[in-house]
Scaffold this motif. Structure first.
Motif, PDB file in Angstrom:
ATOM      1  N   LYS A  38       1.345   1.800  -4.034  1.00  0.00           N
ATOM      2  CA  LYS A  38       0.585   2.120  -4.704  1.00  0.00           C
ATOM      3  C   LYS A  38       0.641   2.847  -5.675  1.00  0.00           C
ATOM      4  CE  LYS A  38      -3.401   4.029  -4.262  1.00  0.00           C
ATOM      5  NZ  LYS A  38      -4.787   4.296  -3.746  1.00  0.00           N
ATOM      6  N   GLU A  39       0.668   4.270  -5.678  1.00  0.00           N
ATOM      7  CA  GLU A  39       0.665   5.664  -6.471  1.00  0.00           C
ATOM      8  C   GLU A  39       1.825   5.624  -7.053  1.00  0.00           C
ATOM      9  OE1 GLU A  39      -1.900   6.807  -6.296  1.00  0.00           O
ATOM     10  OE2 GLU A  39      -2.649   7.090  -4.552  1.00  0.00           O
ATOM     11  N   GLN A  44      -6.106  -2.625   0.807  1.00  0.00           N
ATOM     12  CA  GLN A  44      -5.376  -2.659   2.331  1.00  0.00           C
ATOM     13  C   GLN A  44      -6.225  -3.136   3.262  1.00  0.00           C
ATOM     14  OE1 GLN A  44      -5.876  -0.313   0.286  1.00  0.00           O
ATOM     15  NE2 GLN A  44      -4.720   1.681   0.863  1.00  0.00           N
ATOM     16  N   GLU A  99      -0.433  -1.069   7.264  1.00  0.00           N
ATOM     17  CA  GLU A  99      -0.741  -0.399   5.508  1.00  0.00           C
ATOM     18  C   GLU A  99      -0.421   1.193   5.960  1.00  0.00           C
ATOM     19  OE1 GLU A  99      -1.697  -2.797   2.919  1.00  0.00           O
ATOM     20  OE2 GLU A  99      -0.858  -3.930   4.557  1.00  0.00           O
ATOM     21  N   GLY A 100      -0.232   1.880   4.720  1.00  0.00           N
ATOM     22  CA  GLY A 100      -0.848   3.112   4.178  1.00  0.00           C
ATOM     23  C   GLY A 100      -1.967   3.346   3.248  1.00  0.00           C
ATOM     24  N   PHE A 101      -2.384   4.902   3.252  1.00  0.00           N
ATOM     25  CA  PHE A 101      -2.974   4.909   2.271  1.00  0.00           C
ATOM     26  C   PHE A 101      -2.704   6.614   2.204  1.00  0.00           C
ATOM     27  CE2 PHE A 101      -7.214   7.194   4.196  1.00  0.00           C
ATOM     28  CZ  PHE A 101      -6.873   6.354   5.973  1.00  0.00           C
ATOM     29  N   ASN A 111      -0.057   7.755   4.130  1.00  0.00           N
ATOM     30  CA  ASN A 111       0.849   7.847   4.363  1.00  0.00           C
ATOM     31  C   ASN A 111       2.272   9.442   3.993  1.00  0.00           C
ATOM     32  OD1 ASN A 111       1.737   4.876   3.172  1.00  0.00           O
ATOM     33  ND2 ASN A 111       0.954   5.593   1.042  1.00  0.00           N
ATOM     34  N   SER A 146       0.788  -1.432   0.088  1.00  0.00           N
ATOM     35  CA  SER A 146      -0.108   0.138  -0.410  1.00  0.00           C
ATOM     36  C   SER A 146       0.373   0.984   0.068  1.00  0.00           C
ATOM     37  CB  SER A 146      -0.960  -0.186   1.180  1.00  0.00           C
ATOM     38  OG  SER A 146      -0.104   0.059   2.517  1.00  0.00           O
ATOM     39  N   ALA A 147       2.064   0.913   0.277  1.00  0.00           N
ATOM     40  CA  ALA A 147       3.037   2.095   0.829  1.00  0.00           C
ATOM     41  C   ALA A 147       3.130   2.646  -0.856  1.00  0.00           C
ATOM     42  CB  ALA A 147       3.781   2.136   1.357  1.00  0.00           C
TER      43      ALA A 147
END
Lengths: 345, 384
Positions: A319-320, B205, B193-195, B167, A316-317
């Motif tokens: 993702k972008e 996530q 987890e990050g978002f 994040n 998730s870290a």
């Protein structure tokens, strides 16, 4: 990762991907017809969702005032251009359409709060308020520049996006909103729980993409748009007014953006600046489609949605990073396989 | 030159001199806040709070100058330099989030101007070295608020926690605290987890978190974006406690979250539940006074982070009378005396706890600055 998680991720990816596909297709449409890389596409998503939220909350959305102001500016420009050459009848019609209609819509939006007519009335009013912003925007910002280079048009588009995002903050405030779901039903398929809203999103996207196909293949206006996309000068020579094509393309783009906003507002929180990121992911799809191919764009956008779902599960870290990195090999491949064509008209 | 003109010039000169003299005596406080851009939900209530600050401190007129940095570090520095060189402010306050705040430290140190950092990040004031000599902060650091959460988790018998955070500096700042605080209490971080603030989906996530089967989930996000993980967790049938951080302390969080954020537990400054505090609590009256002034002026619910701006001025006020003896506002002597007086002021009760600033500790808040709050029936409820 077990099969349940896999299915959830695919579902999430398809729903997001459907929205990206809509926006990607709108970007291709606007680019082929007007050569504008339509960065503000995402802003229409936010405007659509937030206008709906404001109507639901019983407030008059700022977009109603924006439409009136833009109408006045557009009418002013048009009248100035036609001064002394067009008969008064034409001038009166311009005034009626550009200023009269927004005034009427503003009156409805001022009246509506307190007379809640239900969700469908709100949706219709949202469309009526947001869609005209597209064509009017084209007349104000892009029509006078129709012959400028792609780069100039791109920079204007970026400027408009910044302006629209800033106005969004003024109209709707810094906080996010969610709107009512169209229907709260959800279905269970095995372990999978599918909400009616996500079916709405995918179904509407599929219908719209199909509808666009029919529009371009079967209708005169659609064919005119395609003609101006293929060759602007040629289209003008055979009597297709290119400014009409531009306005139609912008109207369709605004419609698609507004619809996307209405579809996702019940499932995620919409902010004044939400649209930019969503639009950017549609743009990845459009770029993979070479800003020319609708089917490739739609499929690529779907893949972006799936990739996003899986990378948010796995890493998730990053993702972008993962999503935006996809664009690099595609660009490399395109520039190596296609001869470079100077953009001159 | 005619006589009339000479007279006019004299009058003009006198008038401008008079105005200058009057203005020079005013205390000037300059703000750079993120009123637009991604941190606008923090910046707007803070800007509003400036509008209800006292017009006089220690019998001296105060002028407040607010500039917008849009959450951007380049603009915050430009704002700070403008405030210091053109407006000759005595105190700088800013910004609304950490990235545009950090470079202000250099401006403060370079120009010998007091800076009240307006963000939780502890590294704005710690350690107190040559650069941070001029920087103070009356906002709870992450450690203070994180400790309150970790203690609550330990008391509730939680053994493993799933972490999902922004994040960015906010998420990472908290994570770094929890990384040590939780294992000390025998709690494992089962998944991290990050978002991002702009994300429209966190399904991936959340599935990862749930796969780790934690006893509770900790969401570290600010404002309404913190709703998305909570909503997604509920959709996926998670029925255990969801912890959040002080970043959610706005009415908008409850408005957007609705029933999906019922039962959320988080730590926050005492102002959030001022009315429910015991009568002897030092923050009770101050907090209630702030809420009353804010809601009367703006007819909208207050936000806890707006109170930081009020606290900063309350904190400075104590040091103004001794500093006025040393020099007039606008002079380096005044600023230096103000700085020294802040370090020796003793305990100052604020809406967010009690600050006891010393030469070694430029934050000075203790456990009184953190309370645990639960969302019940769409309202904040103090957890004793």
């Amino acid at each position: 990762m077990d099969s349940t998680i896999l299915m959830f991720l695919v579902q999430d990816g398809v729903v997001n991907g459907a929205v990206y596909a809509l926006l990607g297709v709108a970007l291709v449409l606007v680019f082929t017809v007007t050569r504008v890389v339509f960065i503000p596409q995402g802003a229409f998503v936010a405007y659509g969702g937030l206008t709906m939220a404001a109507l639901e909350a019983g407030r008059t959305p700022g977009t109603a005032w924006l439409l009136l102001v833009m109408g006045v500016v557009a009418a002013g420009m048009e009248l100035l251009r036609r001064w002394g050459t067009s008969p008064p009848r034409v001038m009166a019609r311009i005034l009626a359409v550009d200023i009269g209609v927004p005034c009427g819509l503003l009156a409805v939006s001022l009246w509506l709060p307190g007379h809640g007519l239900g969700q469908w009335a709100n949706i219709l009013l949202t469309f009526a308020l947001v869609i005209p912003i597209g064509p009017v925007l084209y007349r104000i910002a892009f029509q006078p520049l129709a012959d400028a280079s792609v780069l100039v048009l791109f920079i204007v588009a970026v400027g408009i996006d910044l302006t629209m995002t800033g106005l969004g903050l003024v109209f709707f405030g810094p906080e996010g909103y969610r709107t009512e779901v169209f229907s709260a039903v959800s279905f269970s398929v095995g372990p999978l729980n599918i909400s009616a809203q996500s079916i709405w999103i995918v179904a509407m996207a599929a219908m719209l993409l199909g509808g666009l196909f029919v529009f371009f293949e079967r209708t005169l206006l659609g064919k005119a748009l395609r003609a101006s996309a293929v060759n602007r000068r040629g289209a003008r020579l055979v009597g297709i007014p290119t400014s009409l094509s531009g306005r139609t393309a912008f109207g369709l783009a605004a419609f698609i953006g507004c619809l996307s906003g209405l579809l996702i507002a019940p499932v995620t929180t919409i902010y004044f600046d939400t649209g930019f990121m969503v639009g950017l992911k549609g743009l990845i799809g459009a770029i993979i489609g070479g800003l020319i191919s609708y089917p490739v764009t739609a499929v690529a956008a779907l893949v972006v949605g799936l990739l996003e779902a899986f990378s948010s599960f796995e890493a998730s870290a990053f993702k972008e990073v993962i999503i935006f990195t996809v664009i690099i090999p595609v660009l490399l491949w395109r520039s190596l396989t296609r001869p470079h064509i100077e953009d001159e008209e | 030159m005619s006589r009339n003109m000479a007279v006019m010039v004299t009058i003009l000169a006198a008038a401008t001199w008079g105005a200058d003299a009057a203005r020079a005596a005013d205390i000037k406080i300059g703000y750079t806040l993120s009123i637009t851009g991604p941190a606008a939900s923090l910046g707007v209530p803070q800007k509003n709070t400036v509008g209800i600050l006292p017009a006089e401190i220690g019998g001296h007129k105060v002028r407040y100058i607010v500039l917008d940095d849009g959450g951007d570090a380049t603009r915050s520095v430009a704002n700070a330099r403008k405030l210091v060189t053109e407006e000759k402010v005595d105190v700088l306050i800013g910004s609304s989030i950490t990235p545009p705040t950090m470079p202000l430290l250099d401006v403060a140190a370079e120009t010998g101007t007091l800076l009240i950092a307006n963000v939780p990040a502890q590294r704005t004031v710690s350690p107190v070295d040559d650069k941070r000599r001029w920087v103070f902060k009356v906002i709870q650091g992450e450690a203070l608020l994180a400790r309150a959460i970790a203690d609550h988790m330990a008391k509730a018998g939680i053994k493993s926690v799933g972490f999902i955070g922004f994040n960015d500096a906010y998420g990472e700042g908290y994570y770094n605290e929890f990384k040590t605080l939780l294992p000390e209490r025998g709690i494992a971080i089962a998944a991290k987890e990050g978002f991002a603030r702009a994300d429209t989906s966190v399904t991936g996530q959340v599935l990862k978190l749930l796969a780790a089967k934690p006893d509770a989930v900790l969401v570290v996000a600010a404002g309404t974006p913190a709703v998305l993980p909570a909503k997604t967790l509920k959709e996926r049938g998670f029925d255990k406690t969801i912890y959040q951080t002080a970043g959610i302390a706005t009415q908008d969080f409850i408005r957007v979250g609705g029933k999906d954020v019922e039962g959320t537990v988080f730590s926050a400054g005492p102002v959030l539940v001022a009315e429910q505090l015991p009568a002897h609590n030092a923050s009770r009256a101050i907090g209630m006074d702030y809420i009353k002034r804010y809601e009367e002026a703006y007819k909208t619910p207050f936000a806890a982070f707006g109170a930081h701006v009020d606290d900063a001025v309350r904190f400075i006020s104590r040091a103004v009378p001794p500093a006025l003896k040393a020099g007039t506002p606008g002079t380096p002597a005044f600023r230096a005396a103000l700085r020294d007086a802040l370090e020796t002021g003793g305990e100052v009760p604020l809406a967010h706890g009690v600050a006891n600033i010393t030469a070694k500790d430029h934050n000075g808040l203790d456990d009184r600055a953190a309370v645990m709050v639960r969302i019940e029936n769409g309202a904040w409820k103090l957890v004793p």
